[in-house]
Write an enzyme that holds these catalytic residues in place. Structure first.
Site, PDB file in Angstrom:
ATOM      1  N   LYS A  79       0.853  -1.187   0.000  1.00 33.34           N
ATOM      2  CA  LYS A  79       0.000   0.000   0.000  1.00 33.34           C
ATOM      3  C   LYS A  79       0.878   1.223   0.000  1.00 33.34           C
ATOM      4  CE  LYS A  79      -3.860   2.285   0.410  1.00 33.34           C
ATOM      5  NZ  LYS A  79      -3.478   2.989  -0.854  1.00 33.34           N
ATOM      6  N   GLN A 121       7.340   3.836   3.750  1.00 33.77           N
ATOM      7  CA  GLN A 121       5.915   3.468   3.799  1.00 33.77           C
ATOM      8  C   GLN A 121       5.688   2.201   4.632  1.00 33.77           C
ATOM      9  OE1 GLN A 121       3.913   5.586   1.438  1.00 33.77           O
ATOM     10  NE2 GLN A 121       2.309   5.046   2.884  1.00 33.77           N
ATOM     11  N   LYS A 165       5.654   3.378   8.231  1.00 34.13           N
ATOM     12  CA  LYS A 165       4.505   4.260   8.430  1.00 34.13           C
ATOM     13  C   LYS A 165       3.212   3.444   8.505  1.00 34.13           C
ATOM     14  CE  LYS A 165       4.242   7.621   5.406  1.00 34.13           C
ATOM     15  NZ  LYS A 165       3.859   8.520   4.284  1.00 34.13           N
ATOM     16  N   LYS A 177       5.408   1.732  -3.212  1.00 34.44           N
ATOM     17  CA  LYS A 177       5.329   3.071  -3.810  1.00 34.44           C
ATOM     18  C   LYS A 177       5.543   2.930  -5.303  1.00 34.44           C
ATOM     19  CE  LYS A 177       4.870   7.364  -2.336  1.00 34.44           C
ATOM     20  NZ  LYS A 177       4.235   7.861  -1.102  1.00 34.44           N
ATOM     21  N   ASP A 181       0.035  10.814  -4.579  1.00 34.43           N
ATOM     22  CA  ASP A 181       1.226  11.419  -3.950  1.00 34.43           C
ATOM     23  C   ASP A 181       1.503  12.680  -4.786  1.00 34.43           C
ATOM     24  OD1 ASP A 181       3.434  10.743  -1.801  1.00 34.43           O
ATOM     25  OD2 ASP A 181       4.553  11.443  -3.534  1.00 34.43           O
ATOM     26  N   ASN A 215      -1.952  19.159  -2.007  1.00 28.85           N
ATOM     27  CA  ASN A 215      -2.953  18.507  -1.163  1.00 28.85           C
ATOM     28  C   ASN A 215      -2.616  18.605   0.328  1.00 28.85           C
ATOM     29  OD1 ASN A 215      -3.414  15.650   0.308  1.00 28.85           O
ATOM     30  ND2 ASN A 215      -5.223  16.244  -0.839  1.00 28.85           N
TER      31      ASN A 215
HETATM   32  P1  NDP Z   1       0.996  17.749  -4.436  1.00 30.10           P
HETATM   33  O1  NDP Z   1       1.454  17.369  -5.774  1.00 30.10           O
HETATM   34  O2  NDP Z   1      -0.456  17.980  -4.193  1.00 30.10           O
HETATM   35  O3  NDP Z   1       1.758  19.073  -3.943  1.00 30.10           O
HETATM   36  C1  NDP Z   1       3.141  19.112  -3.884  1.00 30.10           C
HETATM   37  C2  NDP Z   1       3.568  20.500  -3.462  1.00 30.10           C
HETATM   38  O4  NDP Z   1       4.966  20.475  -3.179  1.00 30.10           O
HETATM   39  C3  NDP Z   1       3.379  21.538  -4.560  1.00 30.10           C
HETATM   40  O5  NDP Z   1       3.161  22.789  -4.001  1.00 30.10           O
HETATM   41  C4  NDP Z   1       4.721  21.480  -5.290  1.00 30.10           C
HETATM   42  O6  NDP Z   1       5.052  22.650  -6.004  1.00 30.10           O
HETATM   43  C5  NDP Z   1       5.668  21.288  -4.127  1.00 30.10           C
HETATM   44  N1  NDP Z   1       6.860  20.570  -4.600  1.00 30.10           N
HETATM   45  C6  NDP Z   1       6.908  19.327  -5.147  1.00 30.10           C
HETATM   46  N2  NDP Z   1       8.155  19.000  -5.499  1.00 30.10           N
HETATM   47  C7  NDP Z   1       8.911  20.060  -5.164  1.00 30.10           C
HETATM   48  C8  NDP Z   1      10.298  20.337  -5.264  1.00 30.10           C
HETATM   49  N3  NDP Z   1      11.142  19.436  -5.790  1.00 30.10           N
HETATM   50  N4  NDP Z   1      10.741  21.533  -4.788  1.00 30.10           N
HETATM   51  C9  NDP Z   1       9.875  22.443  -4.265  1.00 30.10           C
HETATM   52  N5  NDP Z   1       8.548  22.238  -4.153  1.00 30.10           N
HETATM   53  C10 NDP Z   1       8.089  21.074  -4.588  1.00 30.10           C
HETATM   54  O7  NDP Z   1       1.560  16.622  -3.452  1.00 30.10           O
HETATM   55  P2  NDP Z   1       1.117  16.283  -1.962  1.00 30.10           P
HETATM   56  O8  NDP Z   1       0.659  17.500  -1.256  1.00 30.10           O
HETATM   57  O9  NDP Z   1       0.229  15.115  -2.028  1.00 30.10           O
HETATM   58  O10 NDP Z   1       2.493  15.771  -1.339  1.00 30.10           O
HETATM   59  C11 NDP Z   1       3.382  16.620  -0.620  1.00 30.10           C
HETATM   60  C12 NDP Z   1       4.309  15.789   0.238  1.00 30.10           C
HETATM   61  O11 NDP Z   1       3.528  15.024   1.179  1.00 30.10           O
HETATM   62  C13 NDP Z   1       5.152  14.743  -0.505  1.00 30.10           C
HETATM   63  O12 NDP Z   1       6.379  14.595   0.173  1.00 30.10           O
HETATM   64  C14 NDP Z   1       4.337  13.462  -0.338  1.00 30.10           C
HETATM   65  O13 NDP Z   1       5.143  12.311  -0.483  1.00 30.10           O
HETATM   66  C15 NDP Z   1       3.840  13.635   1.072  1.00 30.10           C
HETATM   67  N6  NDP Z   1       2.662  12.879   1.455  1.00 30.10           N
HETATM   68  C16 NDP Z   1       1.515  12.922   0.729  1.00 30.10           C
HETATM   69  C17 NDP Z   1       0.402  12.221   1.132  1.00 30.10           C
HETATM   70  C18 NDP Z   1      -0.889  12.297   0.416  1.00 30.10           C
HETATM   71  O14 NDP Z   1      -1.866  11.705   0.910  1.00 30.10           O
HETATM   72  N7  NDP Z   1      -1.010  13.009  -0.679  1.00 30.10           N
HETATM   73  C19 NDP Z   1       0.451  11.354   2.324  1.00 30.10           C
HETATM   74  C20 NDP Z   1       1.679  11.433   3.076  1.00 30.10           C
HETATM   75  C21 NDP Z   1       2.738  12.154   2.619  1.00 30.10           C
HETATM   76  P3  NDP Z   1       4.977  22.642  -7.623  1.00 30.10           P
HETATM   77  O15 NDP Z   1       3.514  22.675  -7.940  1.00 30.10           O
HETATM   78  O16 NDP Z   1       5.694  23.872  -8.050  1.00 30.10           O
HETATM   79  O17 NDP Z   1       5.653  21.389  -8.090  1.00 30.10           O
HETATM   80  O1  2IT Z   2       3.147   8.914   1.421  1.00 29.91           O
HETATM   81  C1  2IT Z   2       1.990   8.500   1.645  1.00 29.91           C
HETATM   82  O2  2IT Z   2       1.686   7.984   2.721  1.00 29.91           O
HETATM   83  C2  2IT Z   2       0.992   8.659   0.588  1.00 29.91           C
HETATM   84  N1  2IT Z   2       1.292   9.233  -0.454  1.00 29.91           N
HETATM   85  C3  2IT Z   2      -0.389   8.098   0.773  1.00 29.91           C
HETATM   86  C4  2IT Z   2      -0.411   6.638   0.458  1.00 29.91           C
HETATM   87  C5  2IT Z   2      -1.779   5.999   0.462  1.00 29.91           C
HETATM   88  O3  2IT Z   2      -1.803   4.797   0.117  1.00 29.91           O
HETATM   89  O4  2IT Z   2      -2.780   6.611   0.804  1.00 29.91           O
END
Ligand code: NDP
Ligand code: 2IT
Length: 447
Positions: A90, A111, A114, A126, A166, A240
């Site tokens: 997952k 993961q 976690k 992943k 992600d 997100n």
């Molecule tokens: P999104 O794609 O929705 O948003 C990512 C954000 O981070 C954007 O604002 C993006 O800017 C910025 N970003 C991405 N890459 C870079 C970079 N190399 N340098 C600077 N800014 C960057 O992703 P999420 O919000 O889903 O994910 C954000 C983080 O949270 C990640 O590390 C992800 O692995 C982690 N995460 C996500 C989960 C989920 O449920 N979605 C769960 C747990 C962890 P830009 O638009 O300019 O690229």
């Molecule tokens: O990093 C993470 O935990 C996620 N991107 C969410 C994974 C998931 O299966 O909901």
């Protein structure tokens, strides 16, 4: 350091020296485990560490797709099925030009621990691609997702591997991939989470990672008799995780001061309120615009081109929610000089080892992502449960379950840290608690 840990690390460094993020993640986890491995030799006897640092299966494939002009492109597709000791693989799917096998191995490895911490039966995995969704039309993104899933569908399933979102993968991409899976398999399976509400998704899943991180920060603050009310908070990212972190911070009376994207950071000295956040939701999720546009609408804010939020302004709390290694040792020093007393990670591995060292020597509250951002995947687990019983829970029910899971993760991490002699160390606590459950299941299941 325990000799077994040292040996496994040395062998791994020699084998894949170029997988820097993966090595960083493994070093962080394994350095917490010496005390467990010293006290119980069975893990070494069963070669548990060697088995934990190699994915059970890795799938690499080509993803050809056509753009709106009919031009053909080829990207790389990956799924790293890391560990299935306590449940089906997952974990999310990432679409970003920086994606490579080393990055996905670091994310898959994290993961595993976690998911173990969530208290739910999920293994770790992943996947993703070096495809860049930025600037692509809906049609191009759909073409890409269809091609990606045309290969991936044969390797996943509700009892095998359940991907989710992600970076670069949200509701739109999950929808396209789910549709293509269903067409290929002729089966309406609970094979992706983060689905739309009308077709199997869970309430609160979009909010869960951000909300969960804020709940976790609340638990940490409570151990010092503190709360979120009036706290000044720096948040990075504007996707997100960042959006729903800011939403929950506002609801709980904190003052979020920043958001960012890969181009720069906005600082709003008056705080981002609900109305300003509504603008960001529309800007980022509908218009797919850049954070710089915020200051056109709210001119009392400042935009810092090419900068990250750390140290730009005084703040009590930092919640990095963009990407890995976005907060280095100098940034950590700047945070500490500006009075920061708590770092709670929304992103995966956003702090470099030097930054973590700085938090530790300053003895501030620090939660690693594998504990504090686990609310997203936990709610994915709840989505799988709802799909399995063919029922859906109310918003309040899911939020309550999420909240209680975050409290359990906090408690379990604190207790493990205490038991193994490092009270208050959430890094050690999370790694040890996550490890023991998976390792014991691996031993019980043989090889
Ligand atoms: P999104 O794609 O929705 O948003 C990512 C954000 O981070 C954007 O604002 C993006 O800017 C910025 N970003 C991405 N890459 C870079 C970079 N190399 N340098 C600077 N800014 C960057 O992703 P999420 O919000 O889903 O994910 C954000 C983080 O949270 C990640 O590390 C992800 O692995 C982690 N995460 C996500 C989960 C989920 O449920 N979605 C769960 C747990 C962890 P830009 O638009 O300019 O690229
Ligand atoms: O990093 C993470 O935990 C996620 N991107 C969410 C994974 C998931 O299966 O909901």
């Amino acid at each position: 350091m325990n000799a077994y840990v040292a040996k496994v690390l040395e062998e791994l460094r020699a084998k894949q020296p170029w997988e820097k993020e993966f090595l960083q993640a493994v070093e962080e986890v394994l350095s917490s485990l010496s005390v467990v491995l010293d006290s119980d030799k069975k893990y070494e006897e069963y070669r548990i560490l060697e088995r934990m640092v190699v994915p059970e299966r890795t799938i690499l494939f080509q993803v050809p797709w056509a753009d709106d002009k009919g031009e053909i492109h080829v990207n790389q597709g990956f799924r790293v099925q890391f560990n299935s000791a306590i449940g089906p693989y997952k974990g999310g799917i990432r679409f970003h030009p920086s994606v490579n096998l080393g990055i996905l191995k670091f994310l898959g490895f994290e993961q595993v621990f976690k998911n173990s911490l969530t208290t739910l039966p999920m293994g770790g995995g992943k996947g993703g691609s070096d495809f860049d969704p930025k600037g692509k039309s809906d049609n191009e993104v759909r073409n890409f997702c269809n091609s990606f899933m045309r290969e991936l569908y044969r390797h996943i399933g509700p009892n095998t591997d359940v991907p989710a979102g992600d970076i670069g993968v949200g509701a739109r991409e999950v929808g396209y991939m789910f549709g293509q899976y269903k067409r290929c398999k002729n089966s309406y399976d609970s094979v992706l989470t983060g689905k739309g509400l009308e077709w199997g998704g869970s309430l609160i899943r979009p909010e869960a990672t951000g909300y969960g991180n804020v709940y976790f920060a609340q638990e940490m603050l409570a151990t010092k008799g503190e709360g979120l009310e009036g706290k000044r908070v720096l948040v990075s990212g504007s996707g997100n995780v960042a959006q729903y972190t800011v939403e929950k911070l506002i609801q709980l009376g904190a003052k979020p001061l920043s958001m960012s994207d890969s181009n720069g950071t906005i600082i709003d000295p008056d705080g981002i309120d609900a109305e300003k956040l509504a603008f960001i939701f529309d800007l980022k999720n509908k218009k797919r615009g850049r954070i710089a546009e915020y200051i056109n609408k709210f001119p009392t804010a400042q935009y810092h081109e090419g900068k990250r939020p750390w140290g730009l302004v005084k703040a009590d709390i930092a919640m990095p929610s963009a990407t890995q290694n976005e907060l280095n040792g100098d940034n950590a020093k700047a945070l500490l000089e500006n009075g920061c007393m708590c770092v709670s990670e929304g992103a995966n591995m956003p702090s470099t080892p030097e930054a973590i060292e700085a938090y530790k020597s300053a003895k501030i509250l620090y939660a690693p992502g594998k504990a504090s951002n686990a609310g997203g995947v936990a709610t994915s687990g709840l989505e799988m449960s709802q799909n399995a019983i063919r029922l859906s829970w109310s918003r309040e029910e899911v939020d309550e379950k999420l909240h209680s899971i975050m409290r359990s993760i906090h408690k379990n991490a604190l207790e493990a840290a205490e038991e193994f002699g490092t009270p208050g160390d959430y890094v050690n606590g999370a790694n040890i608690a996550g490890f023991k459950k998976v390792a014991n299941a691996m031993i019980a299941q043989g090889f």
